[in-house]
Design an enzyme around this catalytic site. Structure first.
Site, mmCIF file in Angstrom:
data_model
loop_
_atom_site.group_PDB
_atom_site.id
_atom_site.type_symbol
_atom_site.label_atom_id
_atom_site.label_comp_id
_atom_site.label_asym_id
_atom_site.label_seq_id
_atom_site.Cartn_x
_atom_site.Cartn_y
_atom_site.Cartn_z
ATOM 1 N N ASP A 182 30.789 -10.959 -6.938
ATOM 2 C CA ASP A 182 30.450 -9.938 -5.938
ATOM 3 C C ASP A 182 31.557 -9.653 -4.934
ATOM 4 O O ASP A 182 31.418 -8.797 -4.070
ATOM 5 C CB ASP A 182 29.160 -10.315 -5.200
ATOM 6 C CG ASP A 182 29.244 -11.686 -4.509
ATOM 7 O OD1 ASP A 182 30.369 -12.200 -4.331
ATOM 8 O OD2 ASP A 182 28.175 -12.244 -4.179
ATOM 9 N N ASP A 339 47.200 -20.504 -11.071
ATOM 10 C CA ASP A 339 46.997 -19.370 -10.172
ATOM 11 C C ASP A 339 46.798 -19.825 -8.737
ATOM 12 O O ASP A 339 46.734 -18.988 -7.825
ATOM 13 C CB ASP A 339 45.801 -18.522 -10.625
ATOM 14 C CG ASP A 339 44.521 -19.329 -10.726
ATOM 15 O OD1 ASP A 339 44.476 -20.246 -11.557
ATOM 16 O OD2 ASP A 339 43.560 -19.049 -9.972
#
Length: 587
Positions: A182, A339
């Protein structure tokens, strides 16, 4: 990868793992934002900040600006705007130290529209917002495109010292990189990131910083333990600040996409060197940056002939130095995916992190990491090396460095880590030179008896360099951390303290001088998870004072701070419940 230096890194990790097994058997620097004190004369309003958006100006961008989840090809970023819903956002906490470094007047925190701006609801004048594209290895497996799934950069600015800073809102809404998420963040995780960013900086550890934290006034649904029991939590947004948020994965994603995108690896490397490693642009021939490859022909390669190799070596060494600092202070990151590795050698992405309480080399604060403990405290030096290897492989695939240069990048990691780790632990012990046997026995004892890492080293400075101290009094300075140990363990600790006093006695340093020196590197206060949780519990009830108080304590970790002793206490029993001592990546 069989150089002596790398073998030495493996040796330290093996020692730590062995200590963990034994315990079971027995039952500077590149310091993020700097020069803040020099900038006190410059005080700007938000509208007066000196923006310079080099990332979007000089690098290829996504032609689309929608937030539809998709593979973003041939681009380093997508221009998107914050979109998190807010309703009467409130300012929870702020860092005046970061504001000073940005030349931002601290009075700006009092603006009625400050929370609106830093929740993303109102635009920041002069900003250019975007989300970065990157990939990464997660738990050792290539995960493909990841990217800023809920972090949106507001822009880059240059301060009065010509330092470049990027402002980024985490939890500001969806981007093309959000996948099925979200794009939001909860107050719980945002408080942790805000506080730890600042706590690490004041510990002297390279890190991204945090300018402020605001609540959105909306609730966010999260399943904290991934057990099918989601609940609604207060939403929040933290404004992160860094010279750059470039990660190893920023380069990996383009190399992974084959020939067409390999040029982007070079373009991005050129950009990074130009803006963040400018000293490598115009190197002259120098023996100080040449090396012997270790091959049979004993070939010497000069790094001045290849700026990319020199850059890769510096990234490797900065990373090694960072990990050594983590090990010294007892910090476990918890999610050391590629990452989450800053190309600047900064601590980045605070998720399920944890500082050691009881010394346990196998400690991982991440519930997702429990099965294999890949990212546990003892494994961090090895994992960072593995990540460096992936970074070097990326540069090799783009033909920026040779295989020999790639091997040297990894070799330098091992050498730099060992040099820094040994120096840090020697300082923590107050000794003039490294003593491997003394340190190994100490860490083994600490693991066996589950001794509190932070408090032990802080109390150690109270030991006197006096060989005449009666044997039954040797452990008195350490009694607050040597709890519930039997006769056999007392003998083991007495033996170690005798060994330690012998070393101290031969150093010629006075007890007072040594104590001051040790207390300047062994913090009294670290951001223990239970301290975070206490602040979170209060904040979720609408009381932000504990967050602000905890920030003030963590800004002076090496000071005694009379009246604040409770923040140095051992964790209470409730601190060992799930969600406090260990967390998931859910936030």
């Amino acid at each position: 990868m069989d150089s002596p230096s790398i073998a030495a890194v493996d040796s330290i990790a093996d020692d730590l793992r062995n200590q963990s097994l034994n315990s079971n058997n027995h039952g500077g620097n590149h310091d993020g934002i700097n020069n803040a004190s020099k900038n006190k004369g410059v005080k700007l309003k938000l509208e007066e900040l000196n923006w310079d958006h080099s990332f979007v100006r000089e690098l290829p961008g996504d032609p689309r600006t929608d937030i539809m989840p998709r593979d973003v090809l041939h681009a380093c970023y997508t221009k998107v705007s914050p979109s998190a819903e807010v309703e009467n956002p409130q300012l929870v906490a702020w860092s005046e130290s970061v504001a000073e470094s940005l030349d931002l007047d601290s009075k700006e925190f009092e603006r009625p529209d400050f929370a609106q701006i830093f929740s993303g609801a109102s635009p920041l004048v002069g900003g250019v917002s975007y989300a970065q594209c990157y990939g990464g290895h997660q738990f050792g497996m290539w995960a493909g495109q990841l990217g800023d799934g809920r972090a949106i950069t507001l822009g880059e600015l240059l301060n009065s010292k010509s330092e470049r800073w990027e402002l980024q809102l985490k939890g500001a809404g969806k981007t093309p990189y959000s996948r099925f998420a979200d794009g939001l963040a909860v107050l719980r995780s945002s408080i942790r990131e805000f506080l730890c960013s600042e706590a690490m900086y004041f510990l002297g550890i390279p890190t991204t910083r945090a300018l402020c934290l605001v609540t959105t006034g909306k609730f966010v649904t999260r399943d904290m333990f991934y057990d099918g029991n989601p609940k609604e939590e207060p939403g929040a947004i933290v404004c992160r600040v860094a010279q750059s948020f470039l990660r190893f994965g920023s380069y990996q994603i383009h190399a992974s996409r084959g020939k067409e995108d390999l040029d982007i690896v070079r373009t991005l490397a050129d950009y990074t060197i130009k803006h963040h490693f400018p000293h490598l642009e115009n190197m002259s021939k120098s023996e100080s940056v040449s090396f012997k490859t270790g091959e049979e022909d004993n070939e010497v390669v000069d790094l001045t002939s290849n700026k990319y190799a020199a850059w890769a070596v510096e990234v490797s060494e900065r990373t090694a130095s960072l990990i050594a600092k983590w090990q010294g202070v007892g910090f476990t990151h918890g999610v050391l995916n590629t990452d989450n590795m800053s190309v600047l050698g900064h601590t980045i992405d605070y998720g399920p992190f944890g500082f050691l309480d009881a010394f346990d080399p196998s400690y991982t604060p991440n519930t997702t990491d429990l099965p294999g403990r890949r990212y546990c405290f003892a494994n961090q030096p090895d994992i960072a090396l593995w990540n460096i290897a992936q970074f070097a492989m990326t540069l090799s695939s783009a033909k920026l460095i040779t295989d020999k240069e790639s091997n040297y990048v990894m070799e330098r990691y091992g050498t730099k880590f060992m040099d820094d780790y040994q120096a840090i632990m020697t300082q923590k012990l107050g000794l003039p030179k490294y003593n491997k046997q003394l340190l190994s026995k100490l860490l083994n004892n600490m693991a066996v008896d589950k001794v509190d890492y932070t408090n032990f080293f802080r109390l150690l400075s109270n030991i006197k360099a006096d060989p005449a101290i009666p044997e039954d009094e040797l452990l008195i300075p350490l009694k607050a951390v040597l709890l519930d140990i039997g006769k056999e363990r007392k003998e083991a600790w007495t033996s170690w303290v005798k060994f330690y006093i012998e070393e101290l006695s031969s150093s010629g340093i006075s007890d007072e001088e040594r104590k001051a020196s040790m207390n300047s590197v062994n913090p009294k206060y670290v951001l223990r998870n239970y301290l975070c949780q206490s602040a979170i519990d209060a904040a979720e009830m609408g009381d932000f004072e504990e967050v602000r108080r905890l920030l003030k304590v963590m800004e002076r970790p090496f000071d005694e701070q009379p009246g604040m002793e409770k923040y140095a206490r051992l964790p209470p029993a409730w601190a060992y419940r799930p969600g406090v001592c260990m967390l998931s990546c859910s936030s």
